[in-house]
Design a protein around this motif. Structure first.
Motif, PDB file in Angstrom:
ATOM      1  N   GLY A 158      44.129  42.008  40.526  1.00 53.26           N
ATOM      2  CA  GLY A 158      44.833  40.977  39.785  1.00 53.26           C
ATOM      3  C   GLY A 158      44.114  40.590  38.506  1.00 53.26           C
ATOM      4  O   GLY A 158      43.365  41.371  37.923  1.00 53.26           O
ATOM      5  N   CYS A 165      51.088  43.835  36.931  1.00 54.74           N
ATOM      6  CA  CYS A 165      50.290  44.288  38.087  1.00 54.74           C
ATOM      7  C   CYS A 165      51.056  45.336  38.886  1.00 54.74           C
ATOM      8  O   CYS A 165      50.489  46.350  39.323  1.00 54.74           O
ATOM      9  CB  CYS A 165      49.925  43.107  38.975  1.00 54.74           C
ATOM     10  SG  CYS A 165      48.718  41.963  38.255  1.00 54.74           S
ATOM     11  N   ALA A 166      52.357  45.107  39.073  1.00 57.20           N
ATOM     12  CA  ALA A 166      53.168  46.048  39.847  1.00 57.20           C
ATOM     13  C   ALA A 166      53.282  47.389  39.138  1.00 57.20           C
ATOM     14  O   ALA A 166      53.178  48.451  39.767  1.00 57.20           O
ATOM     15  CB  ALA A 166      54.552  45.445  40.098  1.00 57.20           C
ATOM     16  N   ASN A 193      54.617  39.299  31.546  1.00 53.54           N
ATOM     17  CA  ASN A 193      54.868  38.937  32.940  1.00 53.54           C
ATOM     18  C   ASN A 193      53.760  39.576  33.783  1.00 53.54           C
ATOM     19  O   ASN A 193      53.738  40.780  33.997  1.00 53.54           O
ATOM     20  CB  ASN A 193      56.251  39.452  33.375  1.00 53.54           C
ATOM     21  CG  ASN A 193      56.625  38.967  34.761  1.00 53.54           C
ATOM     22  OD1 ASN A 193      55.780  38.838  35.651  1.00 53.54           O
ATOM     23  ND2 ASN A 193      57.918  38.703  34.953  1.00 53.54           N
ATOM     24  N   LEU A 194      52.844  38.742  34.273  1.00 55.41           N
ATOM     25  CA  LEU A 194      51.663  39.269  34.962  1.00 55.41           C
ATOM     26  C   LEU A 194      52.022  39.957  36.265  1.00 55.41           C
ATOM     27  O   LEU A 194      51.424  40.987  36.619  1.00 55.41           O
ATOM     28  CB  LEU A 194      50.652  38.140  35.209  1.00 55.41           C
ATOM     29  CG  LEU A 194      50.055  37.501  33.947  1.00 55.41           C
ATOM     30  CD1 LEU A 194      49.062  36.420  34.318  1.00 55.41           C
ATOM     31  CD2 LEU A 194      49.378  38.556  33.078  1.00 55.41           C
ATOM     32  N   ASP A 195      52.968  39.404  37.004  1.00 53.95           N
ATOM     33  CA  ASP A 195      53.378  40.038  38.263  1.00 53.95           C
ATOM     34  C   ASP A 195      53.948  41.427  38.002  1.00 53.95           C
ATOM     35  O   ASP A 195      53.644  42.398  38.712  1.00 53.95           O
ATOM     36  CB  ASP A 195      54.412  39.178  38.984  1.00 53.95           C
ATOM     37  CG  ASP A 195      53.808  37.878  39.508  1.00 53.95           C
ATOM     38  OD1 ASP A 195      52.581  37.856  39.751  1.00 53.95           O
ATOM     39  OD2 ASP A 195      54.552  36.889  39.666  1.00 53.95           O
ATOM     40  N   GLU A 196      54.765  41.530  36.974  1.00 51.78           N
ATOM     41  CA  GLU A 196      55.344  42.829  36.633  1.00 51.78           C
ATOM     42  C   GLU A 196      54.264  43.788  36.147  1.00 51.78           C
ATOM     43  O   GLU A 196      54.246  44.972  36.512  1.00 51.78           O
ATOM     44  CB  GLU A 196      56.406  42.659  35.544  1.00 51.78           C
ATOM     45  CG  GLU A 196      57.069  43.988  35.158  1.00 51.78           C
ATOM     46  CD  GLU A 196      58.033  43.815  33.985  1.00 51.78           C
ATOM     47  OE1 GLU A 196      58.678  44.809  33.618  1.00 51.78           O
ATOM     48  OE2 GLU A 196      58.118  42.698  33.447  1.00 51.78           O
TER      49      GLU A 196
END
Length: 292
Positions: A232, A204-205, A199-202
């Motif tokens: 990103g 990055c976060a 999960n790229l969003d996770e």
């Protein structure tokens, strides 16, 4: 009778003039940083690119070497000019025509210039390098074949010690470009590989939180010049998605910050279950296939 007196007068004038000019040059080049926070008088009109993070002893040595080298060039130039003036003046007093000597000196100079062009190029490059303060003692530089910390700077040769302890002697005329990592600021660049299925969003976060935790710890309070910047996804390959995050730091401190942040992000990825690009199961399968 007057000719010997004239020659003696020219000799005395040349000696006094050389002595006075050398004293003036020494006066402008031998003031160290301990005597004045601004350094030697000769360097004050010139731009100083030395990083503020350098130790005072290294900074003083850097300025001392720079001033000493420029001063030696000035002293040599003064001596040559005074000697040439004295010789031509004496020949004129004796009644010898100096025009052929001047023409011969020009021809000899051209011949020496062609024969020693590499040496001349080294010296000219060294002079401009010192005047522009492209690098100095204590700087971390990339000179092409050699990368490391500058230990000494001369008119002909610059000495660089790399991370393995090897000392490199680089001729100034052969340095086509200089990458100085000790001027202004630096950037710690972290490229984080994750799997395509992550999960790229996770990811990055998690990476950003781990980086901010390092910033909040205060361990690098004097080294950080700005907040981390999450850029990103930076690259995509057949097996890997690379996430990039950057941190602005003081010169020379980017590697220490980079190592610490990498460690914290790796631990955070393990805790959050962010998948690595090469799972252990796949490596085992590949090894089994190879064994068969």
């Amino acid at each position: 009778m007057h000719r010997p007196l004239q020659v003696l007068g020219y000799l005395m004038l040349a000696i006094v003039l050389r002595f006075v000019l050398h004293k003036l040059i020494a006066r402008f080049t031998q003031r160290t940083a301990s005597e004045s926070a601004r350094g030697p008088l000769l360097l004050r009109p010139l731009r100083d690119r030395a990083p503020a993070t350098l130790k005072s002893s290294i900074l003083a040595e850097r300025r001392r070497q720079r001033a000493k080298t420029i001063g030696s060039v000035l002293e040599s130039g003064v001596s040559v000019v005074i000697l040439a003036w004295f010789v031509l003046s004496v020949l004129d007093v004796i009644g010898i025509n100096v025009t052929p000597f001047i023409a011969s000196a020009g021809i000899v100079g051209v011949a020496l210039g062609f024969g020693a062009q590499n040496l001349v190029r080294d010296f000219l490059s060294g002079i401009f390098m010192l005047l522009e303060d492209q690098y100095g003692v204590g700087d971390i530089v990339d000179l092409g074949e050699a990368t490391g910390t500058v230990e000494s700077v001369g008119l002909r040769v610059t000495t660089v010690r790399d991370i393995n302890g090897t000392v490199w002697y680089c001729r100034n005329g052969e340095v086509l470009r200089v990458g100085n990592m000790s001027q202004g600021f630096a950037v710690a660049v972290l490229d984080l590989p994750v799997a395509h299925t992550a999960n790229l969003d996770e990811a990055c976060a998690v990476a950003e939180r781990a980086t901010l935790a390092v910033v909040a710890s205060g361990d690098f309070e004097d080294d950080l010049l700005g907040a981390p910047e999450m850029l990103g996804v930076n690259a995509v390959s057949a097996d890997t998605v690379t996430i990039r995050i950057t941190v602005k730091t003081r010169p020379g401190r980017q590697w220490a910050v980079q190592r610490r942040v990498h460690r914290e992000i790796l631990q955070a990825f393990d805790d959050a279950g962010v998948k690595a690009p090469y799972p252990q199961g796949r490596q085992g399968g590949m090894q089994s296939d190879m064994t068969v």
